[in-house]
Design a protein around this motif. Structure first.
Motif, PDB file in Angstrom:
ATOM      1  N   LEU A   1       0.858  -1.182   0.000  1.00  0.00           N
ATOM      2  CA  LEU A   1       0.000   0.000   0.000  1.00  0.00           C
ATOM      3  C   LEU A   1       0.896   1.235   0.000  1.00  0.00           C
ATOM      4  CD1 LEU A   1      -2.771   1.453   0.335  1.00  0.00           C
ATOM      5  CD2 LEU A   1      -2.454   1.220   2.819  1.00  0.00           C
ATOM      6  N   VAL A   2       0.688   2.109  -0.963  1.00  0.00           N
ATOM      7  CA  VAL A   2       1.459   3.343  -1.072  1.00  0.00           C
ATOM      8  C   VAL A   2       0.525   4.514  -0.809  1.00  0.00           C
ATOM      9  CG1 VAL A   2       2.864   4.802  -2.562  1.00  0.00           C
ATOM     10  CG2 VAL A   2       3.018   2.299  -2.759  1.00  0.00           C
ATOM     11  N   LEU A   3       0.831   5.298   0.219  1.00  0.00           N
ATOM     12  CA  LEU A   3       0.031   6.469   0.568  1.00  0.00           C
ATOM     13  C   LEU A   3       0.856   7.721   0.282  1.00  0.00           C
ATOM     14  CD1 LEU A   3      -1.425   5.274   4.006  1.00  0.00           C
ATOM     15  CD2 LEU A   3      -2.445   5.058   1.717  1.00  0.00           C
ATOM     16  N   GLY A   4       0.316   8.624  -0.518  1.00  0.00           N
ATOM     17  CA  GLY A   4       1.045   9.834  -0.876  1.00  0.00           C
ATOM     18  C   GLY A   4       0.349  11.082  -0.376  1.00  0.00           C
ATOM     19  N   GLY A   5       1.135  12.068   0.014  1.00  0.00           N
ATOM     20  CA  GLY A   5       0.603  13.379   0.380  1.00  0.00           C
ATOM     21  C   GLY A   5       0.708  14.325  -0.804  1.00  0.00           C
ATOM     22  N   GLN A   6      -0.290  15.162  -0.983  1.00  0.00           N
ATOM     23  CA  GLN A   6      -0.299  16.058  -2.141  1.00  0.00           C
ATOM     24  C   GLN A   6       0.626  17.261  -1.979  1.00  0.00           C
ATOM     25  OE1 GLN A   6      -5.030  15.484  -3.071  1.00  0.00           O
ATOM     26  NE2 GLN A   6      -4.071  17.370  -3.751  1.00  0.00           N
ATOM     27  N   TYR A   7       0.860  17.703  -0.755  1.00  0.00           N
ATOM     28  CA  TYR A   7       1.537  18.989  -0.556  1.00  0.00           C
ATOM     29  C   TYR A   7       0.714  20.055  -1.263  1.00  0.00           C
ATOM     30  CZ  TYR A   7       5.601  16.496   1.231  1.00  0.00           C
ATOM     31  OH  TYR A   7       6.441  15.709   1.968  1.00  0.00           O
ATOM     32  N   PHE A   8       1.336  20.695  -2.265  1.00  0.00           N
ATOM     33  CA  PHE A   8       0.639  21.745  -2.998  1.00  0.00           C
ATOM     34  C   PHE A   8       0.318  21.298  -4.429  1.00  0.00           C
ATOM     35  CE2 PHE A   8       3.537  23.682   0.136  1.00  0.00           C
ATOM     36  CZ  PHE A   8       2.587  24.237   0.981  1.00  0.00           C
ATOM     37  N   ASN A   9       0.486  20.001  -4.688  1.00  0.00           N
ATOM     38  CA  ASN A   9       0.171  19.458  -6.003  1.00  0.00           C
ATOM     39  C   ASN A   9      -1.308  19.109  -6.100  1.00  0.00           C
ATOM     40  OD1 ASN A   9       2.789  19.562  -6.992  1.00  0.00           O
ATOM     41  ND2 ASN A   9       3.301  17.532  -6.237  1.00  0.00           N
ATOM     42  N   SER A  10      -1.746  18.869  -7.300  1.00  0.00           N
ATOM     43  CA  SER A  10      -3.077  18.306  -7.488  1.00  0.00           C
ATOM     44  C   SER A  10      -3.001  16.803  -7.261  1.00  0.00           C
ATOM     45  CB  SER A  10      -3.581  18.594  -8.905  1.00  0.00           C
ATOM     46  OG  SER A  10      -2.772  17.903  -9.851  1.00  0.00           O
ATOM     47  N   GLU A  11      -4.150  16.181  -7.038  1.00  0.00           N
ATOM     48  CA  GLU A  11      -4.157  14.719  -6.862  1.00  0.00           C
ATOM     49  C   GLU A  11      -3.649  13.998  -8.104  1.00  0.00           C
ATOM     50  OE1 GLU A  11      -7.199  11.030  -5.781  1.00  0.00           O
ATOM     51  OE2 GLU A  11      -7.826  13.105  -5.452  1.00  0.00           O
ATOM     52  N   PRO A  12      -4.080  14.386  -9.321  1.00  0.00           N
ATOM     53  CA  PRO A  12      -3.541  13.701 -10.512  1.00  0.00           C
ATOM     54  C   PRO A  12      -2.026  13.829 -10.647  1.00  0.00           C
ATOM     55  CG  PRO A  12      -5.517  14.932 -11.082  1.00  0.00           C
ATOM     56  CD  PRO A  12      -5.156  15.332  -9.683  1.00  0.00           C
ATOM     57  N   ALA A  13      -1.460  14.992 -10.278  1.00  0.00           N
ATOM     58  CA  ALA A  13      -0.011  15.172 -10.387  1.00  0.00           C
ATOM     59  C   ALA A  13       0.719  14.263  -9.403  1.00  0.00           C
ATOM     60  CB  ALA A  13       0.358  16.632 -10.140  1.00  0.00           C
ATOM     61  N   THR A  14       0.197  14.175  -8.182  1.00  0.00           N
ATOM     62  CA  THR A  14       0.813  13.301  -7.181  1.00  0.00           C
ATOM     63  C   THR A  14       0.703  11.845  -7.596  1.00  0.00           C
ATOM     64  OG1 THR A  14       0.233  14.887  -5.450  1.00  0.00           O
ATOM     65  CG2 THR A  14       0.814  12.662  -4.737  1.00  0.00           C
ATOM     66  N   MET A  15      -0.451  11.460  -8.117  1.00  0.00           N
ATOM     67  CA  MET A  15      -0.643  10.076  -8.561  1.00  0.00           C
ATOM     68  C   MET A  15       0.276   9.745  -9.731  1.00  0.00           C
ATOM     69  SD  MET A  15      -2.305   7.378  -7.668  1.00  0.00           S
ATOM     70  CE  MET A  15      -3.794   7.856  -6.772  1.00  0.00           C
ATOM     71  N   ARG A  16       0.502  10.704 -10.611  1.00  0.00           N
ATOM     72  CA  ARG A  16       1.417  10.476 -11.729  1.00  0.00           C
ATOM     73  C   ARG A  16       2.829  10.180 -11.226  1.00  0.00           C
ATOM     74  NH1 ARG A  16       5.052  13.567 -13.651  1.00  0.00           N
ATOM     75  NH2 ARG A  16       4.198  15.455 -12.685  1.00  0.00           N
ATOM     76  N   ILE A  17       3.294  10.956 -10.254  1.00  0.00           N
ATOM     77  CA  ILE A  17       4.636  10.743  -9.692  1.00  0.00           C
ATOM     78  C   ILE A  17       4.734   9.365  -9.050  1.00  0.00           C
ATOM     79  CG2 ILE A  17       6.243  11.499  -7.900  1.00  0.00           C
ATOM     80  CD1 ILE A  17       5.204  14.359  -8.411  1.00  0.00           C
ATOM     81  N   LEU A  18       3.706   8.986  -8.285  1.00  0.00           N
ATOM     82  CA  LEU A  18       3.736   7.675  -7.628  1.00  0.00           C
ATOM     83  C   LEU A  18       3.717   6.545  -8.647  1.00  0.00           C
ATOM     84  CD1 LEU A  18       1.333   8.250  -4.589  1.00  0.00           C
ATOM     85  CD2 LEU A  18       3.842   8.242  -4.613  1.00  0.00           C
TER      86      LEU A  18
ATOM     87  N   PHE B   1      -5.793   8.008   7.399  1.00  0.00           N
ATOM     88  CA  PHE B   1      -4.614   7.134   7.453  1.00  0.00           C
ATOM     89  C   PHE B   1      -4.953   5.800   8.096  1.00  0.00           C
ATOM     90  CE2 PHE B   1      -0.886   5.803  10.031  1.00  0.00           C
ATOM     91  CZ  PHE B   1      -0.025   5.467   8.991  1.00  0.00           C
ATOM     92  N   TYR B   2      -5.616   5.829   9.261  1.00  0.00           N
ATOM     93  CA  TYR B   2      -5.960   4.579   9.942  1.00  0.00           C
ATOM     94  C   TYR B   2      -6.938   3.746   9.114  1.00  0.00           C
ATOM     95  CZ  TYR B   2      -3.933   6.887  14.054  1.00  0.00           C
ATOM     96  OH  TYR B   2      -3.098   7.540  14.926  1.00  0.00           O
ATOM     97  N   ALA B   3      -7.898   4.405   8.470  1.00  0.00           N
ATOM     98  CA  ALA B   3      -8.869   3.673   7.648  1.00  0.00           C
ATOM     99  C   ALA B   3      -8.156   2.960   6.498  1.00  0.00           C
ATOM    100  CB  ALA B   3      -9.929   4.629   7.117  1.00  0.00           C
ATOM    101  N   GLN B   4      -7.189   3.635   5.886  1.00  0.00           N
ATOM    102  CA  GLN B   4      -6.451   3.033   4.774  1.00  0.00           C
ATOM    103  C   GLN B   4      -5.638   1.831   5.231  1.00  0.00           C
ATOM    104  OE1 GLN B   4      -6.366   3.869   1.453  1.00  0.00           O
ATOM    105  NE2 GLN B   4      -7.949   5.411   1.775  1.00  0.00           N
ATOM    106  N   ILE B   5      -4.899   1.981   6.332  1.00  0.00           N
ATOM    107  CA  ILE B   5      -4.036   0.867   6.748  1.00  0.00           C
ATOM    108  C   ILE B   5      -4.864  -0.282   7.317  1.00  0.00           C
ATOM    109  CG2 ILE B   5      -2.048   2.359   7.086  1.00  0.00           C
ATOM    110  CD1 ILE B   5      -2.421   2.114  10.101  1.00  0.00           C
ATOM    111  N   ASP B   6      -5.964   0.014   8.024  1.00  0.00           N
ATOM    112  CA  ASP B   6      -6.811  -1.059   8.555  1.00  0.00           C
ATOM    113  C   ASP B   6      -7.417  -1.873   7.421  1.00  0.00           C
ATOM    114  OD1 ASP B   6      -6.283  -0.281  11.126  1.00  0.00           O
ATOM    115  OD2 ASP B   6      -8.210   0.715  11.474  1.00  0.00           O
ATOM    116  N   ARG B   7      -7.919  -1.199   6.406  1.00  0.00           N
ATOM    117  CA  ARG B   7      -8.526  -1.897   5.268  1.00  0.00           C
ATOM    118  C   ARG B   7      -7.502  -2.779   4.582  1.00  0.00           C
ATOM    119  NH1 ARG B   7      -9.759   2.303   2.599  1.00  0.00           N
ATOM    120  NH2 ARG B   7     -11.698   2.678   3.735  1.00  0.00           N
ATOM    121  N   PHE B   8      -6.310  -2.259   4.427  1.00  0.00           N
ATOM    122  CA  PHE B   8      -5.254  -3.013   3.749  1.00  0.00           C
ATOM    123  C   PHE B   8      -4.789  -4.204   4.588  1.00  0.00           C
ATOM    124  CE2 PHE B   8      -0.613  -3.512   2.936  1.00  0.00           C
ATOM    125  CZ  PHE B   8      -0.689  -3.958   1.630  1.00  0.00           C
TER     126      PHE B   8
END
Length: 285
Positions: free
Chosen positions: A227-244, A273-280
């Motif tokens: 499971l890879v969790l990314g923070g956007q900082y000041f990017n858009s979600e699509p830009a962050t997802m592209r980098i990942l 964060f907890y919801a993501q890791i618990d589900r995974f």
């Protein structure tokens, strides 16, 4: 007397069994399947305090603090390669069965490094705002070889820069940097305090070592669901997802999720964060 001697022998044996590497310290809390929690650059294991509180009723949490960070005694370079080797040894000598790796930032990088080195050792990985090759986040064509020819990536120059900075100026610069990565000023100041307590040479050497280690091809060997969790900082979600997606292209079994947060996702948006890791963790794959 025999009873006392036996008790002392058992105590010595137990101490030997839990002996830790000089590459990191470990604090163990909870019961259940083991989870190894690796903090990020300059951080102490305390960064996972709230996460451990969330997990310890179901999992046995092994929380690391790396050598040279937050007051832990430093070791000789290469620090991160030694941590990689010693963490693998720790899992084997402690007979941890299929532990889960949970790493933030540099800790995510380390999780990828140990699991690509020993793919059969770990059951799942959670990488929190960390990537296989940090130097290529803005330019995926950059290589470690090209960076080695750049004077900015000279380890001794970086060490001199870190160690020659006056303490007061270093603390101010760290506080400024951390407040860009953590919204909560109290948390930002806490993270700053760990950096200030860290060994300057280690800070310099580990940032260079991570910057010159490209795992983008190596992660193809990882078989554990990740499971890879990314923070956007000041990017858009699509830009962050592209980098990942660029960084993790070769990883075969992955899930990607992005949160509209800064770097310390577990501080910024703990419920998400907890919801993501618990589900995974509760999923079969």
């Amino acid at each position: 007397m025999k009873t006392l001697l036996f008790t002392l022998l058992i105590a010595v044996y137990a101490t030997c069994c839990v002996a830790q590497s000089n590459a990191f310290t470990v604090s163990v809390t909870g019961k259940g399947q083991p989870v190894i929690l690796i903090p990020g650059y300059s951080c102490g294991g305390e960064v996972w305090k709230e996460t451990v509180d969330h997990l310890k009723g179901r999992y046995e949490c092994h929380v690391l603090t790396l050598a040279g960070y937050n007051g832990v005694a430093p070791i000789q370079a290469p620090v991160l390669q030694t941590v990689r080797d010693e963490l693998i040894r720790y899992v084997k000598t402690q007979q941890l069965h299929k532990p889960i790796l949970l790493g933030h930032s540099l800790g995510a990088f380390m999780s990828l490094w140990v699991s690509s080195t020993e793919p059969d050792l770990f059951s799942k990985l959670i990488c929190v705002d960390g990537v296989p090759f940090i130097s290529a986040m803005t330019n995926p064509t950059i290589t470690a070889d090209s960076l080695r020819r750049n004077p900015m990536y000279n380890p001794e120059l970086m060490v001199r820069n870190f160690t020659s900075t006056p303490d007061s100026l270093f603390a101010v610069s760290q506080k400024r940097a951390m407040r860009m990565q953590v919204t909560d000023t109290l948390k930002a100041d806490l993270v700053t305090s760990w950096a200030v307590r860290s060994d300057r040479r280690t800070l310099a050497e580990t940032i260079i070592e991570m910057s010159l280690t490209d795992l983008r091809q190596d992660i193809a060997r990882i078989t554990a669901p990740t499971l890879v969790l990314g923070g956007q900082y000041f990017n858009s979600e699509p830009a962050t997802m592209r980098i990942l997606n660029e960084q993790y292209e070769k990883l075969p079994n992955k899930q990607l999720a992005v949160s509209n947060t800064k770097h310390f996702i577990m501080y910024e948006n703990p419920q998400w964060f907890y919801a993501q890791i618990d589900r995974f963790l509760q999923s079969a794959n």
